[in-house]
Design a protein around this motif. Structure first.
Motif, PDB file in Angstrom:
ATOM      1  N   TRP A 269      20.858 -34.512  46.776  1.00 21.75           N
ATOM      2  CA  TRP A 269      20.576 -35.404  45.644  1.00 21.75           C
ATOM      3  C   TRP A 269      21.297 -34.880  44.413  1.00 21.75           C
ATOM      4  O   TRP A 269      21.143 -33.732  44.028  1.00 21.75           O
ATOM      5  CB  TRP A 269      19.069 -35.473  45.390  1.00 21.75           C
TER       6      TRP A 269
ATOM      7  N   ASN B 121      21.737 -35.891  40.364  1.00 19.93           N
ATOM      8  CA  ASN B 121      21.311 -36.742  39.258  1.00 19.93           C
ATOM      9  C   ASN B 121      22.376 -36.699  38.175  1.00 19.93           C
ATOM     10  O   ASN B 121      22.693 -35.638  37.637  1.00 19.93           O
ATOM     11  CB  ASN B 121      19.970 -36.268  38.693  1.00 19.93           C
TER      12      ASN B 121
ATOM     13  N   ILE C 145      21.244 -46.141  41.507  1.00 18.10           N
ATOM     14  CA  ILE C 145      21.109 -45.238  42.651  1.00 18.10           C
ATOM     15  C   ILE C 145      22.117 -45.632  43.725  1.00 18.10           C
ATOM     16  O   ILE C 145      22.232 -46.807  44.086  1.00 18.10           O
ATOM     17  CB  ILE C 145      19.686 -45.291  43.247  1.00 18.10           C
TER      18      ILE C 145
ATOM     19  N   SER D 208      21.693 -40.486  41.676  1.00 17.94           N
ATOM     20  CA  SER D 208      20.993 -41.288  40.666  1.00 17.94           C
ATOM     21  C   SER D 208      21.704 -41.108  39.340  1.00 17.94           C
ATOM     22  O   SER D 208      22.218 -40.030  39.045  1.00 17.94           O
ATOM     23  CB  SER D 208      19.526 -40.863  40.557  1.00 17.94           C
TER      24      SER D 208
ATOM     25  N   ILE E 264      12.251 -39.378  37.027  1.00 19.58           N
ATOM     26  CA  ILE E 264      13.240 -38.429  37.544  1.00 19.58           C
ATOM     27  C   ILE E 264      12.847 -37.011  37.169  1.00 19.58           C
ATOM     28  O   ILE E 264      12.882 -36.088  37.999  1.00 19.58           O
ATOM     29  CB  ILE E 264      14.643 -38.766  36.999  1.00 19.58           C
TER      30      ILE E 264
ATOM     31  N   GLN F  53      11.981 -33.983  39.771  1.00 21.30           N
ATOM     32  CA  GLN F  53      12.711 -32.718  39.740  1.00 21.30           C
ATOM     33  C   GLN F  53      11.740 -31.542  39.579  1.00 21.30           C
ATOM     34  O   GLN F  53      11.895 -30.512  40.244  1.00 21.30           O
ATOM     35  CB  GLN F  53      13.719 -32.720  38.584  1.00 21.30           C
TER      36      GLN F  53
END
Length: 307
Positions: free
Chosen positions: A21, A23, A87, A96, A107, A111
């Motif tokens: 993932w 961000n 996304i 994202s 978010i 996290q």
């Protein structure tokens, strides 16, 4: 244009890992940039870096580009000025993206939970966890709006003069703005559910449950809108009723004093031939007559049930 900044990256242990993932925080996004650092289709890059987005879901190659909206908790912005969340999802990669200065609370919470030891074994689990947080934040905002509407209803019943018309209009604006985004968001989730082939049955059920929640929120926003319209109508009616009562009182006063004003006007003319000019007792007789006329009009109104 500057490249996006990678704010955080979540990669599970090799024995558990099924996805990564990233961000991305977009600092500048005036035009679509060649973000070669992200190994995703060009169409997906353009979708992530678009100036404006509406809730939607598009299948691109082996992944999905989904754009959602979430409640804005960045002050001094209004909550209904919803944050755009973009996304890109494939089986092994999730990206994202949000605009700079418009960070997303969901978010940040996700996290934080990952840093605390939460394990998300695949992209489907990640999306379900994020979607539940986004939907819960919408629910919190909707609960606040509904509470304000209920308070205004009680206030209208107890003290209509204290009801703030601008507050009602603000509630209607917020409800309309939120509905404007979450209505197509439900459709985007339906498309995601249809095209996404890397989620299991449990994740499919969780996504479907959030879609149903959004549908209920849309119904609730419609109720809020109807209630706000009714409150405004009741407020207008209360104001009109008070104005009508005041005009009615003024009309009664006018009806009583009109003949008295006629008499005072006639006998106040400075011309010869007026009766009683040479009679010192005539003033008393006139006042008694005027008092009698006034009482007669009052009794007549009482008999007619105008009072």
């Amino acid at each position: 244009m500057q490249d996006p900044i990678i704010e955080s990256r979540q990669t599970l242990g090799q024995q558990e890992q099924e996805f990564s993932w990233l961000n991305v925080v977009i600092e500048q996004h005036e035009a679509v940039s060649e973000t070669t650092s992200l190994a995703i289709p060009i169409a997906a890059q353009e979708g992530l870096l678009a100036d404006e987005t509406r809730p939607r879901c598009i299948k691109i190659d082996d992944g999905l580009l989904i754009c959602l909206r979430a409640i804005n908790f960045n002050r001094p912005a209004e909550p209904d000025d919803m944050v755009s969340l973009r996304i890109w999802m494939s089986k092994n990669l999730v990206i994202s993206a949000t605009k700079s200065g418009r960070g997303l609370k969901s978010i940040n919470e996700l996290q934080h939970e990952l840093h605390k030891g939460l394990v998300l074994r695949n992209a489907g689990e990640w999306f379900c966890a994020l979607l539940e947080k986004v939907t819960s934040k919408i629910s919190e905002q909707l609960d606040e709006i509904e509470t304000r509407v209920e308070q205004l209803e009680e206030q209208l019943n107890s003290d209509p003069d204290s009801v703030n018309r601008l507050e009602i209009l603000e509630i209607r604006k917020q409800a309309a703005q939120i509905k404007r985004f979450i209505a197509p968001q439900r459709e985007a989730l339906d498309v995601f559910h249809y095209y996404c082939d890397f989620i299991d049955e449990v994740q499919s059920f969780r996504i479907k449950e959030q879609t149903d929640r959004i549908l209920r929120y849309i119904d609730s926003l419609d109720v809020v809108r109807e209630k706000s319209i009714l409150i405004l109508d009741e407020l207008r009616y209360a104001i009109a009723e008070k104005q009508s009562e005041r005009m009615y009182v003024l009309s009664l006063v006018t009806a009583i004093f009109l003949p008295l004003s006629f008499l005072t006007g006639v006998f106040g003319m400075n011309v010869g031939g007026l009766p009683g000019v040479d009679n010192n007792d005539f003033f008393v007789h006139l006042m008694v007559a005027m008092l009698g006329v006034g009482l007669f009009i009052l009794l007549l109104m009482k008999w007619k049930k105008w009072l």
